[in-house]
Design a protein around this motif. Sequence first.
Motif, short mmCIF file in Angstrom:
data_model
loop_
_atom_site.label_atom_id
_atom_site.label_comp_id
_atom_site.label_asym_id
_atom_site.label_seq_id
_atom_site.Cartn_x
_atom_site.Cartn_y
_atom_site.Cartn_z
N LEU A 1 -14.05 26.23 108.03
CA LEU A 1 -13.40 27.34 108.72
C LEU A 1 -12.67 26.84 109.97
CD1 LEU A 1 -12.90 30.38 108.95
CD2 LEU A 1 -15.07 30.56 110.20
N LEU A 2 -13.27 25.90 110.68
CA LEU A 2 -12.64 25.35 111.87
C LEU A 2 -11.34 24.65 111.53
CD1 LEU A 2 -12.64 24.61 114.87
CD2 LEU A 2 -14.08 22.64 114.31
N LEU A 3 -11.34 23.84 110.48
CA LEU A 3 -10.12 23.16 110.06
C LEU A 3 -9.04 24.17 109.64
CD1 LEU A 3 -11.52 20.12 108.02
CD2 LEU A 3 -10.55 20.10 110.32
N HIS A 4 -9.48 25.21 108.94
CA HIS A 4 -8.53 26.24 108.51
C HIS A 4 -7.93 26.95 109.72
CE1 HIS A 4 -7.48 30.41 107.33
NE2 HIS A 4 -6.94 29.80 106.28
N ASP A 5 -8.78 27.30 110.69
CA ASP A 5 -8.30 28.00 111.88
C ASP A 5 -7.34 27.12 112.69
OD1 ASP A 5 -9.77 30.19 111.17
OD2 ASP A 5 -11.41 29.82 112.59
N ARG A 6 -7.64 25.82 112.75
CA ARG A 6 -6.74 24.90 113.46
C ARG A 6 -5.38 24.84 112.78
NH1 ARG A 6 -8.10 21.54 117.41
NH2 ARG A 6 -6.29 20.28 116.83
N ALA A 7 -5.39 24.81 111.45
CA ALA A 7 -4.12 24.77 110.72
C ALA A 7 -3.32 26.04 110.95
CB ALA A 7 -4.39 24.55 109.23
N VAL A 8 -4.00 27.19 110.91
CA VAL A 8 -3.31 28.47 111.13
C VAL A 8 -2.77 28.54 112.55
CG1 VAL A 8 -3.64 30.97 111.28
CG2 VAL A 8 -4.65 29.69 109.38
N ALA A 9 -3.58 28.09 113.53
CA ALA A 9 -3.13 28.11 114.93
C ALA A 9 -1.92 27.20 115.13
CB ALA A 9 -4.27 27.68 115.85
#
Length: 305
Positions: free
Chosen positions: A76-84
Amino acid sequence: MAPKPKKTKEEKAAEKARKEEEARLAEEERLRQDEEARKVAEQHEQTRQRLLEEFKAAEAARLHQERQELVPFLQLLLHDRAVAGQEQSAQSDWQRYLSSNPLPDPRNQPDMNDYFNSLHENRDNRLEHVLDECEGCVNLAKDCLTLAAQETMSAAAVAAVASLAAGSAGSNPESMDADISMMATNAEEVTVAADARAAQYRADAEQLYQHVGQRMDAATARVLQNSDQHADDKGDVLLAAQQGPLQWGLWVNTYKNPRFKLIDFSGLGMTVEIPKQIALASVALRVQVGLHLHLHSFSSLIITR
């Protein structure tokens, strides 16, 4: 008092044999005790090693379980970083559109290449034009270095997350489950790509700074070649100019006065103290500020005419 009777040979031999037997028995007892102590120590060491291995195994199992529980959060952290990152990029595009910035987007390499080609084709060495051009280059280099820093931090963060996830597999890569293996692979690809972009941004910034240095040298040379056109009523040549983060000053020693010790670039808020040898020499002195963002210090150049 009557003397003690002497022992016979038989008695002496018997006593010797008795002492030898006692010594033999004592040595056997010592060896037996040493062997028992050795066995006890060996048993204690075996018990200690067994308990240590059991503790290590239990600790490894606990850490493995904790890391397994972390994997969904890391994903989830990697996904959120990509979205950000995507949102930040979109916001940057929108701000660039609103500002009508004439400079190219450092993230668009074809546009950057076209910009570099246009810079190399420019032959106008007038100081005002060069300062305007160099201001754009310095600002663009600043954007490049900012993007390079962001890419480097992003790559480090992704690599750290992937390393933590991969740690759940221990020292055996074959024990990775599919999710962790895919996360590690994707993280490596993201890190390699980010490092490559950061290297390109740094290379572009370095090229821009080199171009600024070359253009400032060309503008300075043009002023020197026409220094008589810039002299004041007394024949002094003392010039100062500023454009954005760039500051430029030039002094030409026209009359070689040994009492002249201080050059006041009042327009730039700086003064330069010169030794007598320079005051008597046929030289020009240039000061520049803002050519290197990470240093942001002024440099001086003595030019012999």
